[in-house]
Design a protein around this motif. Sequence first.
Motif, PDB file in Angstrom:
ATOM      1  N   SER A 231      28.156  65.088  37.840  1.00  0.00           N
ATOM      2  CA  SER A 231      29.014  64.011  37.347  1.00  0.00           C
ATOM      3  C   SER A 231      28.210  62.952  36.595  1.00  0.00           C
ATOM      4  CB  SER A 231      29.772  63.360  38.510  1.00  0.00           C
ATOM      5  OG  SER A 231      28.882  62.754  39.429  1.00  0.00           O
ATOM      6  N   ARG A 232      26.927  62.839  36.905  1.00  0.00           N
ATOM      7  CA  ARG A 232      26.099  61.849  36.201  1.00  0.00           C
ATOM      8  C   ARG A 232      25.963  62.176  34.716  1.00  0.00           C
ATOM      9  NH1 ARG A 232      20.505  61.571  38.911  1.00  0.00           N
ATOM     10  NH2 ARG A 232      21.905  61.335  40.691  1.00  0.00           N
TER      11      ARG A 232
ATOM     12  N   THR B 258      28.525  63.732  32.976  1.00  0.00           N
ATOM     13  CA  THR B 258      29.851  63.794  32.344  1.00  0.00           C
ATOM     14  C   THR B 258      30.689  62.535  32.552  1.00  0.00           C
ATOM     15  OG1 THR B 258      30.829  64.818  34.326  1.00  0.00           O
ATOM     16  CG2 THR B 258      29.905  66.304  32.653  1.00  0.00           C
ATOM     17  N   ALA B 259      30.167  61.571  33.287  1.00  0.00           N
ATOM     18  CA  ALA B 259      30.957  60.380  33.620  1.00  0.00           C
ATOM     19  C   ALA B 259      31.441  59.632  32.383  1.00  0.00           C
ATOM     20  CB  ALA B 259      30.137  59.449  34.512  1.00  0.00           C
ATOM     21  N   HIS B 260      30.694  59.707  31.290  1.00  0.00           N
ATOM     22  CA  HIS B 260      31.056  58.955  30.085  1.00  0.00           C
ATOM     23  C   HIS B 260      32.004  59.728  29.170  1.00  0.00           C
ATOM     24  CE1 HIS B 260      27.836  61.645  28.831  1.00  0.00           C
ATOM     25  NE2 HIS B 260      28.236  61.471  27.582  1.00  0.00           N
ATOM     26  N   MET B 261      32.350  60.959  29.536  1.00  0.00           N
ATOM     27  CA  MET B 261      33.188  61.794  28.679  1.00  0.00           C
ATOM     28  C   MET B 261      34.665  61.646  29.037  1.00  0.00           C
ATOM     29  SD  MET B 261      30.924  65.296  28.517  1.00  0.00           S
ATOM     30  CE  MET B 261      29.215  65.258  27.950  1.00  0.00           C
ATOM     31  N   GLU B 262      35.519  61.680  28.020  1.00  0.00           N
ATOM     32  CA  GLU B 262      36.953  61.573  28.241  1.00  0.00           C
ATOM     33  C   GLU B 262      37.516  62.853  28.858  1.00  0.00           C
ATOM     34  OE1 GLU B 262      38.897  60.567  24.649  1.00  0.00           O
ATOM     35  OE2 GLU B 262      37.882  58.642  24.403  1.00  0.00           O
TER      36      GLU B 262
ATOM     37  N   ARG C 169      37.808  66.258  31.112  1.00  0.00           N
ATOM     38  CA  ARG C 169      37.427  66.646  32.454  1.00  0.00           C
ATOM     39  C   ARG C 169      36.731  68.002  32.378  1.00  0.00           C
ATOM     40  NH1 ARG C 169      41.504  67.478  37.619  1.00  0.00           N
ATOM     41  NH2 ARG C 169      39.910  67.533  39.245  1.00  0.00           N
TER      42      ARG C 169
END
Length: 282
Positions: free
Chosen positions: A97-98, A100-104, A106
């Motif tokens: 998640s570190r 992908t956290a900034h991606m819109e 999922r």
Amino acid sequence: MSDNSSAPPTGVRLQKVLAAAGVASRRVCEQYIAEGRVSVNGAVVTVPGTRINPHVDRVAVNGSAVQLDTTKRYIMLNKPRGIVSSMRDEQGRPDLSRFTAHMEERLFNVGRLDVETSGLLILTNDGEIAHVLAHPSFGVAKTYVAKVRGAVEPRTLTALKSGITLDDGPISVDAVRVLDAHGSTSTLVELTIHSGRNRIVRRMMAAVGHPVVDLVRRSFGPLHLGTLRSGEMRELSKDELGGILTIARNAHVTGEIASKEYDAGTTATSPRTAPDTKEESR
């Protein structure tokens, strides 16, 4: 793709769809079509202006599949050691998640690397691609570089290629070679294998008397890690995407089947929720 000339025009012009997918400019796409370089559902199309349904029809250019759905994302990550191959680790360990956290979108990971294995991992929101690349039945080849204990002799390489027997049955590598040797201390070995069994590379090397000290996945199907540094990620190139899309289409896996296995990353086989005890270095 409709061939009923008497019906009102439906669908979208092929060159417009190709241009929107980033293949080339509309004019260049028209040229590709006229030159017979474009196919729709396996049939070559040479008439510019041919209309297709981009939600249903499958298009290829020069034999390489094209993704018409621009909402799909395909990311290559060089996973560092110590990161759990999950989007949410229930034990609170560092996870994907570190990245992908900034991606819109999922995203979820395609297959897994165990915590101590680093290297190429694919993140996507395309369930069909994920199903084909990760499922053992499709036999997508992966290449690893393993640092192992001891000096690996030619007879050991022969045994790995000929096949050995593990607790869960016989297994062999597709290819193996020594990259570097450090006397009797350690050896750097490159192995290519299509099996998806749990921690298969580590178990094979341990079985032949050379436990793995460090393991990196360098390639996954047509994708290669290249110079991507540990912890870095990038979008797949058009050629790379075309390569994995072509594999998926040749495997005849429907989006309906894939979505059932990867629906929102919540199924039992999903990388998002699978127990870490089942992590694999495929």
